[in-house]
Design a protein around this motif. Structure first.
Motif, mmCIF file in Angstrom:
data_model
loop_
_atom_site.group_PDB
_atom_site.id
_atom_site.type_symbol
_atom_site.label_atom_id
_atom_site.label_comp_id
_atom_site.label_asym_id
_atom_site.label_seq_id
_atom_site.Cartn_x
_atom_site.Cartn_y
_atom_site.Cartn_z
ATOM 1 N N THR A 63 47.365 36.080 26.706
ATOM 2 C CA THR A 63 47.366 35.021 25.694
ATOM 3 C C THR A 63 46.945 33.701 26.329
ATOM 4 O OG1 THR A 63 49.191 36.162 24.602
ATOM 5 C CG2 THR A 63 48.804 33.869 23.967
ATOM 6 N N SER A 87 43.027 42.917 15.427
ATOM 7 C CA SER A 87 43.304 42.758 16.852
ATOM 8 C C SER A 87 44.766 42.396 17.005
ATOM 9 C CB SER A 87 42.421 41.650 17.420
ATOM 10 O OG SER A 87 42.647 41.473 18.806
ATOM 11 N N PHE A 88 45.194 42.219 18.250
ATOM 12 C CA PHE A 88 46.525 41.686 18.487
ATOM 13 C C PHE A 88 46.538 40.218 18.051
ATOM 14 C CE2 PHE A 88 49.650 39.756 21.525
ATOM 15 C CZ PHE A 88 50.762 40.237 20.876
ATOM 16 N N THR A 117 44.831 37.001 19.686
ATOM 17 C CA THR A 117 43.406 36.691 19.569
ATOM 18 C C THR A 117 43.213 35.464 18.677
ATOM 19 O OG1 THR A 117 42.889 39.038 19.811
ATOM 20 C CG2 THR A 117 41.155 37.651 18.898
ATOM 21 N N VAL A 150 36.398 41.123 20.338
ATOM 22 C CA VAL A 150 37.484 41.810 21.043
ATOM 23 C C VAL A 150 36.961 43.198 21.429
ATOM 24 C CG1 VAL A 150 39.868 42.635 20.853
ATOM 25 C CG2 VAL A 150 39.122 40.623 19.539
ATOM 26 N N ASP A 179 37.383 38.707 24.324
ATOM 27 C CA ASP A 179 38.778 39.115 24.465
ATOM 28 C C ASP A 179 38.724 40.514 25.066
ATOM 29 O OD1 ASP A 179 41.328 40.123 24.332
ATOM 30 O OD2 ASP A 179 41.803 39.234 22.374
ATOM 31 N N ALA A 196 41.114 41.887 26.854
ATOM 32 C CA ALA A 196 42.492 42.218 27.238
ATOM 33 C C ALA A 196 42.695 43.720 27.412
ATOM 34 C CB ALA A 196 43.466 41.673 26.198
ATOM 35 N N SER A 210 44.238 40.763 30.012
ATOM 36 C CA SER A 210 45.703 40.814 30.050
ATOM 37 C C SER A 210 46.126 41.918 31.006
ATOM 38 C CB SER A 210 46.253 41.125 28.657
ATOM 39 O OG SER A 210 47.612 41.545 28.748
ATOM 40 N N LYS A 254 48.721 47.799 29.649
ATOM 41 C CA LYS A 254 47.255 47.773 29.741
ATOM 42 C C LYS A 254 46.753 48.674 30.879
ATOM 43 C CE LYS A 254 47.219 45.015 26.326
ATOM 44 N NZ LYS A 254 47.112 43.608 25.987
ATOM 45 N N ALA A 263 50.962 38.836 33.175
ATOM 46 C CA ALA A 263 49.906 38.211 33.964
ATOM 47 C C ALA A 263 48.602 38.332 33.193
ATOM 48 C CB ALA A 263 49.761 38.861 35.340
ATOM 49 N N TYR A 270 46.634 48.077 14.602
ATOM 50 C CA TYR A 270 47.757 47.228 14.268
ATOM 51 C C TYR A 270 48.037 47.422 12.787
ATOM 52 C CZ TYR A 270 46.827 45.352 18.825
ATOM 53 O OH TYR A 270 46.647 45.238 20.181
#
Ligand code: PLP
Length: 396
Positions: free
Chosen positions: A67, A101-102, A105, A151, A178, A180, A202, A207, A215, A340
């Motif tokens: 993030t 997306s999460f 984003t 993304v 993005d 991530a 991310s 991940k 991190a 999601y």
């Protein structure tokens, strides 16, 4: 399908990855403890160098989460104005992104003092559609659109050929990735993290490249963006206690960097195994006669663009009666997850953006149909069979 022995298949099992590299990780952590340098410092610099090289980028800047990386990348690229008092939404810099997306984003765009503008996804890849972005760009509203934030969802790069063309046709428009979910992914063999002006990664523990805590990382090949990221992540302080601009504390811990540097070496092999697991699922679903081209006909398998190197952060099917299927699988001890269930434009927190159901039909259909199955490098063949058999029994 033959009935296999009843066994539980967890959605995730980190212990299998940890066991064989336990001592190596503990040694790396011990080195940080012995050095007593816990924030930034040489361990972070070593990881940044290795990560930049893995991503084919000139610079990598570690930070405290994915993030934070998104926010840093936007702020360092000069998009938005996060220090001004809340201006009217319409006058802010626009950033076009995916509503599928999460949440981070979009929230990172707002945090940067910019305005998230959504465009729908390509239903085959679940990634932001450049065509939909072009439509948004050709019907201007509000402040200037400064960037597009595709993304690389589930570990597959967005269509970068199309986004590069967009960039050429709209001078001044920046592409920020993005990434991530996509460390190790590539587009035409060019790694994620080197495909736009800057990229955000991310290392959240689920991940593909996972820290032992929070991190993140920004990669870029622009010296100016890199330098500004480094400044902003430590309160705009390029010389101790002299603040050139208002930044924030976005630093990464040395222990996380040490863990990540060890794990980075194993990542190519892990991503290769994920691809093999994905191919095996495809095979099992086909052999079970479960596959269709739409959810009316059966399970829709993930589609990989031939130009993309997919790293299968998630293996995501589309299924009819998705929620009932998921409940049945859970009753059989088989894990799954929905990434999601609510598209970002319909999230309560963003109701001020004024969206309603029907605004992005491909994203809304995806939210109703997608189901992520267990996938990790150490997943066993018999476990995959158990997963597919459970799904077969539900529809039988
Ligand atoms: C995980 C993720 C983020 C946020 O990363 P954190 O490290 O959890 O802050 C942002 N975007 C996407 C697509 C993600 O999957």
């Amino acid at each position: 399908m033959p009935a296999s022995v009843l066994q539980k298949v967890p959605m995730l099992d980190f212990s299998r990855q940890f066991a064989p590299i336990r001592q190596e990780i503990l040694n790396a952590i011990a080195e940080v403890c012995d050095s007593q340098i816990f924030i930034l410092g040489p361990k972070v610099a070593e990881f940044e160098e290795a990560a930049a090289s893995a991503c084919g980028a000139s610079y990598a800047i570690g930070c405290s989460s994915g993030t934070e990386a998104l926010w840093l990348a936007l702020a360092a690229a000069g998009i938005g104005d996060s220090t001004s008092a809340k201006a009217s939404l319409d006058s802010l810099d626009g950033v076009i992104t995916s509503p599928f997306s999460f949440f981070a984003t979009a929230s990172s765009i707002l945090r940067a003092g910019a305005r998230p503008i959504f465009a729908d996804i390509d239903p085959r890849t679940f990634n932001l559609s450049a065509e939909s972005v072009e439509e948004v760009l050709s019907s201007p509203s509000g402040g200037p659109v400064r960037a597009v934030l595709p993304v690389h969802l589930y570990g597959q790069c967005a269509d970068m050929d199309a986004f590069r063309e967009l960039e050429r046709n709209h001078p001044g428009l920046m592409i920020i990735e993005d990434a991530a979910q996509a460390f190790g992914a590539a587009w035409r063999d060019q790694p994620a993290g080197s495909l736009g002006s800057a990229a955000a990664f991310s290392f959240y523990p689920t991940k593909n490249l996972a820290a032992f805590g929070d991190a993140g990382l920004v990669t870029t090949s622009s010296a100016a963006i890199a330098e500004r990221c480094r400044s902003i992540r430590t309160h705009g302080m390029t010389r101790r206690y002299f603040h050139d601009e208002v930044g924030w504390n976005s630093r990464i811990d040395a222990i996380q960097a040490a863990v990540l540097k060890v794990k980075l070496r194993y990542l190519p092999e892990g991503n290769q195994q994920r691809r093999a697991r994905a191919a095996r699922y495809d095979e099992l679903f086909r052999a079970a006669g479960l596959v269709g081209t739409s959810v009316k006909e059966g399970i829709v398998l993930p589609w990989t663009d031939p130009r993309a190197t997919h790293v299968f952060h998630q293996y995501v099917i589309r299924a009819s009666r998705r929620d009932a299927l998921r409940e049945y699988m859970a009753s059989q001890g088989v894990g799954s997850e929905i990434y999601y269930p609510v598209p970002i434009h319909l999230q309560a927190a963003l109701k001020d953006l004024g969206h309603k159901p029907g605004d992005f039909p491909h994203s809304e259909a995806a939210a109703a149909e997608v189901l992520a199955l267990p996938i990790y490098p150490e997943l066993r063949d018999d476990e995959q069979q158990t997963v597919v058999e459970a799904i077969w029994r539900f529809y039988a």
